[in-house]
Design an enzyme around this catalytic site. Structure first.
Site, PDB file in Angstrom:
ATOM      1  N   CYS A 136     -33.194 -42.571  17.433  1.00  0.00           N
ATOM      2  CA  CYS A 136     -32.435 -42.463  16.422  1.00  0.00           C
ATOM      3  C   CYS A 136     -31.121 -42.030  16.537  1.00  0.00           C
ATOM      4  CB  CYS A 136     -33.265 -41.342  15.604  1.00  0.00           C
ATOM      5  SG  CYS A 136     -32.669 -40.877  14.026  1.00  0.00           S
ATOM      6  N   CYS A 139     -30.255 -38.736  14.517  1.00  0.00           N
ATOM      7  CA  CYS A 139     -30.903 -37.707  14.742  1.00  0.00           C
ATOM      8  C   CYS A 139     -29.999 -37.119  15.929  1.00  0.00           C
ATOM      9  CB  CYS A 139     -32.280 -37.798  14.857  1.00  0.00           C
ATOM     10  SG  CYS A 139     -33.088 -38.990  14.090  1.00  0.00           S
ATOM     11  N   ASP A 140     -29.651 -37.667  17.090  1.00  0.00           N
ATOM     12  CA  ASP A 140     -29.405 -37.346  18.229  1.00  0.00           C
ATOM     13  C   ASP A 140     -28.111 -37.657  18.662  1.00  0.00           C
ATOM     14  OD1 ASP A 140     -32.128 -36.152  18.411  1.00  0.00           O
ATOM     15  OD2 ASP A 140     -32.811 -38.141  19.138  1.00  0.00           O
TER      16      ASP A 140
END
Ligand code: NDP
Length: 318
Positions: A136, A139-140
């Site tokens: 992701c 997300c990261d």
């Protein structure tokens, strides 16, 4: 087989399921929630979550799900472990079988079974998951600011995530296993226009390199078989997701990838009293906050359905 009747049954324990539970419990519907095979869902395999509003310092994904669960429990959600092994949505109330041994009759069912990222299946990819390997970028990606990363995949997700990453990191290598991308033309154009994305055509991942964290990749040319190494600190896998909806096939309308179809702007499926929320019905956004929002919609839609059904049954009894 033991039998039980419940008002609202929630299947799944990610942000969508727990949010549905919070709303349904506060509305006095005494929801029963089955956690499924990965209690807490996909957030339990991420680290810091920094884009969920309300946590200015960020929060660890697993902790966030513990908090979601506590909040759902606080209002009386009956949270149980167990896998749904069969459903029958052909009549009403709806029938849901748990672990092949308990049959639940539910007035409303809220599906929040989520999706699972597809992985390449390399041992090194799993070992370094959360230590440089991620599925992701939204997300990261932030953790790799100014660094070099690689992303594998040639679909819209990979193209979108490569473009997203290119704004944060120093350089993005995009590994496409064929000599063309599956992504839409406009997404491809964005990739090709980004000065710091280098598309490596006909390239597949042979190994993710690194002991404690990702230090590079060994890539293989799919035409010549030639192998070489590149240095990267982050490795993003964007080869698609699979919604966890197999069990509902035959009852619910789905698209060709298995995402449950809902009536736009609602959580309603083609079966009255069955609602779909979160990633099981969303292949575009797939964020914790959008899943939570749709879980709320599921609970409100279920509440309204049950209220209308009660009136209908009372009228029929007169
Ligand atoms: P897709 O299935 O569309 O694409 C998967 C990509 O990964 C393909 O390029 C595929 O290669 C590649 N791939 C699959 N397995 C491997 C492997 N083992 N090794 C290397 N590469 C692999 O998935 P997406 O998640 O990209 O998209 C899913 C759906 O969501 C699509 O319908 C897409 O259009 C949609 N979507 C739309 C967005 C938007 O409109 N903003 C954003 C994101 C997704 P190959 O082509 O060779 O099979």
């Amino acid at each position: 087989m033991t039998k039980e009747r419940v008002k609202v049954l929630i299947i799944g324990s990610g942000p969508a399921g727990f949010t549905a539970a919070i709303y349904a419990a506060r509305a006095g519907m005494k929801p029963v929630l089955y956690q499924g095979g990965q209690p807490g869902g996909q957030l339990t395999i991420t680290t810091d979550v920094e884009n969920y509003p309300g946590y200015p310092e960020g929060i660890m994904g697993p902790q966030m799900m513990v908090d979601f669960q506590k909040q759902a429990e606080r209002f009386g959600t009956d949270i149980r472990s167990g896998m749904i092994t069969a459903v029958d949505f052909s009549g009403w109330p709806h029938s849901v079988t748990v672990d092949n041994k308990t049959e639940i009759e539910a007035e409303a069912v809220i599906i929040s079974t989520g999706a699972s990222a597809k992985w390449l299946g390399l041992e090194s990819e799993q070992r370094l998951n959360g230590r440089g390997v991620s599925a992701c970028a939204v997300c990261d990606g932030f953790f790799f600011r100014g660094q070099d990363v690689a992303i594998v995949g040639g679909g819209d997700t990979a193209a979108e995530e490569a473009t997203y990453l290119s704004k944060l990191v120093n350089k993005v290598y995009m590994l496409v296993r064929r000599d063309e991308m599956r992504a839409s033309k406009i997404m491809q154009q964005r990739v090709l226009n980004a000065p710091n994305i280098e598309v490596l055509w006909n390239s597949e991942t042979d190994e993710v390199l690194g002991e404690e964290e990702v230090t590079g990749l060994r890539i293989k040319d799919t035409v010549t078989g030639e192998k070489r190494e590149i240095e990267v600190q982050g490795f993003f896998v964007a080869i698609g997701h699979k919604p966890n909806t197999d069990i509902f096939k035959g009852f619910l309308d789905m698209d060709s990838a298995g995402y449950i179809k809902t009536i736009p702007g609602t959580s309603k499926t083609n079966i009255p009293g069955v609602f779909a929320t979160g990633d099981a019905q969303d292949k575009i956004y797939r964020q914790a906050v959008t899943a939570a929002g749709s879980g709320c919609m599921g609970a409100l839609d279920a509440e309204k359905f049950i209220a209308e059904k009660e009136v209908e049954l009372q009228e029929a009894a007169l």
